[in-house]
Design a protein around this motif. Structure first.
Motif, PDB file in Angstrom:
ATOM      1  N   LEU A 265      11.363   7.051   1.367  1.00  0.00           N
ATOM      2  CA  LEU A 265      11.066   7.631   0.059  1.00  0.00           C
ATOM      3  C   LEU A 265       9.825   8.507   0.108  1.00  0.00           C
ATOM      4  CD1 LEU A 265      11.842   4.611  -2.279  1.00  0.00           C
ATOM      5  CD2 LEU A 265      13.134   6.749  -2.086  1.00  0.00           C
ATOM      6  N   LEU A 266       8.795   8.045   0.798  1.00  0.00           N
ATOM      7  CA  LEU A 266       7.566   8.840   0.920  1.00  0.00           C
ATOM      8  C   LEU A 266       7.823  10.154   1.647  1.00  0.00           C
ATOM      9  CD1 LEU A 266       4.744   6.275   1.712  1.00  0.00           C
ATOM     10  CD2 LEU A 266       4.675   8.045  -0.032  1.00  0.00           C
ATOM     11  N   ILE A 267       8.534  10.086   2.761  1.00  0.00           N
ATOM     12  CA  ILE A 267       8.809  11.305   3.539  1.00  0.00           C
ATOM     13  C   ILE A 267       9.665  12.280   2.732  1.00  0.00           C
ATOM     14  CG2 ILE A 267      10.024  12.192   5.573  1.00  0.00           C
ATOM     15  CD1 ILE A 267       9.045   9.656   7.054  1.00  0.00           C
ATOM     16  N   LEU A 268      10.690  11.767   2.062  1.00  0.00           N
ATOM     17  CA  LEU A 268      11.543  12.647   1.254  1.00  0.00           C
ATOM     18  C   LEU A 268      10.773  13.259   0.084  1.00  0.00           C
ATOM     19  CD1 LEU A 268      14.870  10.617   1.252  1.00  0.00           C
ATOM     20  CD2 LEU A 268      14.405  12.775   2.433  1.00  0.00           C
ATOM     21  N   GLN A 269       9.904  12.475  -0.542  1.00  0.00           N
ATOM     22  CA  GLN A 269       9.115  13.009  -1.651  1.00  0.00           C
ATOM     23  C   GLN A 269       8.123  14.065  -1.158  1.00  0.00           C
ATOM     24  OE1 GLN A 269       9.649  12.318  -4.963  1.00  0.00           O
ATOM     25  NE2 GLN A 269       8.327  14.100  -5.196  1.00  0.00           N
ATOM     26  N   MET A 270       7.510  13.805  -0.010  1.00  0.00           N
ATOM     27  CA  MET A 270       6.581  14.790   0.544  1.00  0.00           C
ATOM     28  C   MET A 270       7.319  16.073   0.927  1.00  0.00           C
ATOM     29  SD  MET A 270       4.129  12.226   2.729  1.00  0.00           S
ATOM     30  CE  MET A 270       3.137  13.500   3.473  1.00  0.00           C
ATOM     31  N   HIS A 271       8.542  15.936   1.402  1.00  0.00           N
ATOM     32  CA  HIS A 271       9.349  17.119   1.710  1.00  0.00           C
ATOM     33  C   HIS A 271       9.708  17.865   0.422  1.00  0.00           C
ATOM     34  CE1 HIS A 271      12.166  19.747   3.700  1.00  0.00           C
ATOM     35  NE2 HIS A 271      13.136  19.320   2.909  1.00  0.00           N
ATOM     36  N   ALA A 272      10.073  17.141  -0.613  1.00  0.00           N
ATOM     37  CA  ALA A 272      10.406  17.770  -1.899  1.00  0.00           C
ATOM     38  C   ALA A 272       9.193  18.477  -2.501  1.00  0.00           C
ATOM     39  CB  ALA A 272      10.952  16.722  -2.867  1.00  0.00           C
ATOM     40  N   ASP A 273       8.001  17.908  -2.279  1.00  0.00           N
ATOM     41  CA  ASP A 273       6.766  18.513  -2.791  1.00  0.00           C
ATOM     42  C   ASP A 273       6.214  19.601  -1.875  1.00  0.00           C
ATOM     43  OD1 ASP A 273       6.925  16.758  -4.900  1.00  0.00           O
ATOM     44  OD2 ASP A 273       5.420  15.377  -4.100  1.00  0.00           O
ATOM     45  N   LYS A 274       6.967  19.933  -0.839  1.00  0.00           N
ATOM     46  CA  LYS A 274       6.581  20.977   0.132  1.00  0.00           C
ATOM     47  C   LYS A 274       5.343  20.595   0.942  1.00  0.00           C
ATOM     48  CE  LYS A 274       9.645  23.884  -1.642  1.00  0.00           C
ATOM     49  NZ  LYS A 274      10.961  23.404  -1.539  1.00  0.00           N
ATOM     50  N   LYS A 275       5.056  19.296   1.059  1.00  0.00           N
ATOM     51  CA  LYS A 275       3.947  18.838   1.902  1.00  0.00           C
ATOM     52  C   LYS A 275       4.407  18.628   3.337  1.00  0.00           C
ATOM     53  CE  LYS A 275       1.482  16.710  -1.893  1.00  0.00           C
ATOM     54  NZ  LYS A 275       1.042  15.469  -2.508  1.00  0.00           N
TER      55      LYS A 275
ATOM     56  N   PHE B  19       0.834  -1.197   0.000  1.00  0.00           N
ATOM     57  CA  PHE B  19       0.000   0.000   0.000  1.00  0.00           C
ATOM     58  C   PHE B  19       0.874   1.254   0.000  1.00  0.00           C
ATOM     59  CE2 PHE B  19      -2.102   3.383   2.458  1.00  0.00           C
ATOM     60  CZ  PHE B  19      -3.128   3.668   1.583  1.00  0.00           C
ATOM     61  N   LEU B  20       1.948   1.262   0.782  1.00  0.00           N
ATOM     62  CA  LEU B  20       2.846   2.415   0.805  1.00  0.00           C
ATOM     63  C   LEU B  20       3.535   2.613  -0.547  1.00  0.00           C
ATOM     64  CD1 LEU B  20       4.459   2.083   4.347  1.00  0.00           C
ATOM     65  CD2 LEU B  20       2.750   3.751   3.590  1.00  0.00           C
ATOM     66  N   VAL B  21       3.856   1.523  -1.216  1.00  0.00           N
ATOM     67  CA  VAL B  21       4.423   1.630  -2.571  1.00  0.00           C
ATOM     68  C   VAL B  21       3.405   2.281  -3.497  1.00  0.00           C
ATOM     69  CG1 VAL B  21       5.197   0.305  -4.581  1.00  0.00           C
ATOM     70  CG2 VAL B  21       6.041  -0.284  -2.305  1.00  0.00           C
ATOM     71  N   TYR B  22       2.152   1.858  -3.389  1.00  0.00           N
ATOM     72  CA  TYR B  22       1.085   2.463  -4.197  1.00  0.00           C
ATOM     73  C   TYR B  22       0.980   3.961  -3.896  1.00  0.00           C
ATOM     74  CZ  TYR B  22      -3.467   3.428  -6.210  1.00  0.00           C
ATOM     75  OH  TYR B  22      -4.486   3.970  -6.951  1.00  0.00           O
ATOM     76  N   LYS B  23       1.011   4.319  -2.614  1.00  0.00           N
ATOM     77  CA  LYS B  23       0.921   5.736  -2.238  1.00  0.00           C
ATOM     78  C   LYS B  23       2.116   6.517  -2.780  1.00  0.00           C
ATOM     79  CE  LYS B  23      -2.007   7.335  -0.365  1.00  0.00           C
ATOM     80  NZ  LYS B  23      -3.239   7.835  -0.999  1.00  0.00           N
ATOM     81  N   TYR B  24       3.289   5.886  -2.787  1.00  0.00           N
ATOM     82  CA  TYR B  24       4.462   6.541  -3.347  1.00  0.00           C
ATOM     83  C   TYR B  24       4.272   6.806  -4.830  1.00  0.00           C
ATOM     84  CZ  TYR B  24       9.226   7.514  -4.749  1.00  0.00           C
ATOM     85  OH  TYR B  24      10.337   8.113  -5.284  1.00  0.00           O
TER      86      TYR B  24
END
Length: 185
Positions: A152-162, A104-109
C-alpha cells in the motif's frame, strides 16, 4: 500567550508517535502461547539441518509421509535462526519489534494519505492494537500484514509521483510468496 511554531508541533507529533510505539511494543511482550508455534520451529529446524524444504509430513503418526505444501518455509527457517541466536526471549522481542514496525508503517501510510494529525493516527494505532492483540503472535500471517502495508505504501507513493516505477514491489512479492501463502489473496 505564545504562538506554537511548526517545529514545536512537529516535535510534539514525533514524541506522541514514539510514546505510542513504545506502548505497542511493551503490549506485545507476552509469552508464546500458540501450539502451532512449535510446528513452525520444528519445521524450521528440519529445513535448516537437512538443507531441504520439507514437502511431506514427518512429525505426525497418522499423516506421516503425506504430501504437504510448505508455503511458510522461509518464515520457519527465520524463526529457527532467531531461536538459535537468542532463544525464546529473542523470539518474543523480535516479534514485538517486527509488529511495532508494522504499526509504524500503518502510521506512515496514514501520513502519506495526507492525514497529518498525529493524535488521530496514534489513536487509530491503539484502537487497531486493542482489536488485534490476540492475533499478534510469532506466526507467518504477521508477515502478510507487513507485506500488505508495504504494498500500500509503495503504490501510494507511486500514485503521488514520489516513486517513478513501482518495480520496488518485485522484491517484496518474491519474499512474500515464500514467507506466507497470504500473497494469493
Amino acid at each position: 500567550m505564545f504562538k506554537i511554531t511548526g517545529r514545536i508541533k512537529k516535535q510534539n507529533h514525533l514524541n506522541l508517535l514514539v510514546v505510542t510505539l513504545l506502548f505497542i511494543f511493551t503490549a506485545l511482550l507476552f509469552k508464546i502461547i500458540l501450539y502451532d508455534f512449535w510446528l513452525h520451529l520444528g519445521v524450521g529446524r528440519y529445513n535448516l539441518t537437512n538443507g531441504v524444504i520439507l514437502k511431506h509430513d514427518v512429525f505426525t503418526f497418522s499423516q506421516y509421509g503425506m504430501d504437504w505444501r510448505n508455503h511458510e518455509w522461509l518464515f520457519q527457517i527465520g524463526l529457527y535462526l532467531v531461536y538459535l541466536i537468542a532463544g525464546f526471549k529473542g523470539i518474543v522481542v523480535s516479534k514485538a519489534l517486527f509488529i511495532t514496525a508494522i504499526f509504524f508503517l500503518v502510521y506512515k501510510y496514514l501520513e502519506v494519505k495526507n492525514r497529518k494529525e498525529a493524535l488521530y493516527g496514534c489513536f487509530l494505532l491503539l484502537v487497531a492494537l486493542s482489536g488485534s492483540l490476540f492475533r499478534l503472535n510469532a506466526r507467518p500471517h504477521i508477515l502478510s500484514l507487513f507485506f500488505t502495508i508495504t504494498y500500500l505504501l509503495i503504490l501510494q507513493m507511486h500514485a503521488d509521483k514520489k516513486l517513478r516505477h513501482p518495480f520496488f514491489l518485485l522484491l517484496p512479492q518474491i519474499l512474500w510468496v515464500n514467507f506466507h501463502g497470504g500473497t494469493a489473496f
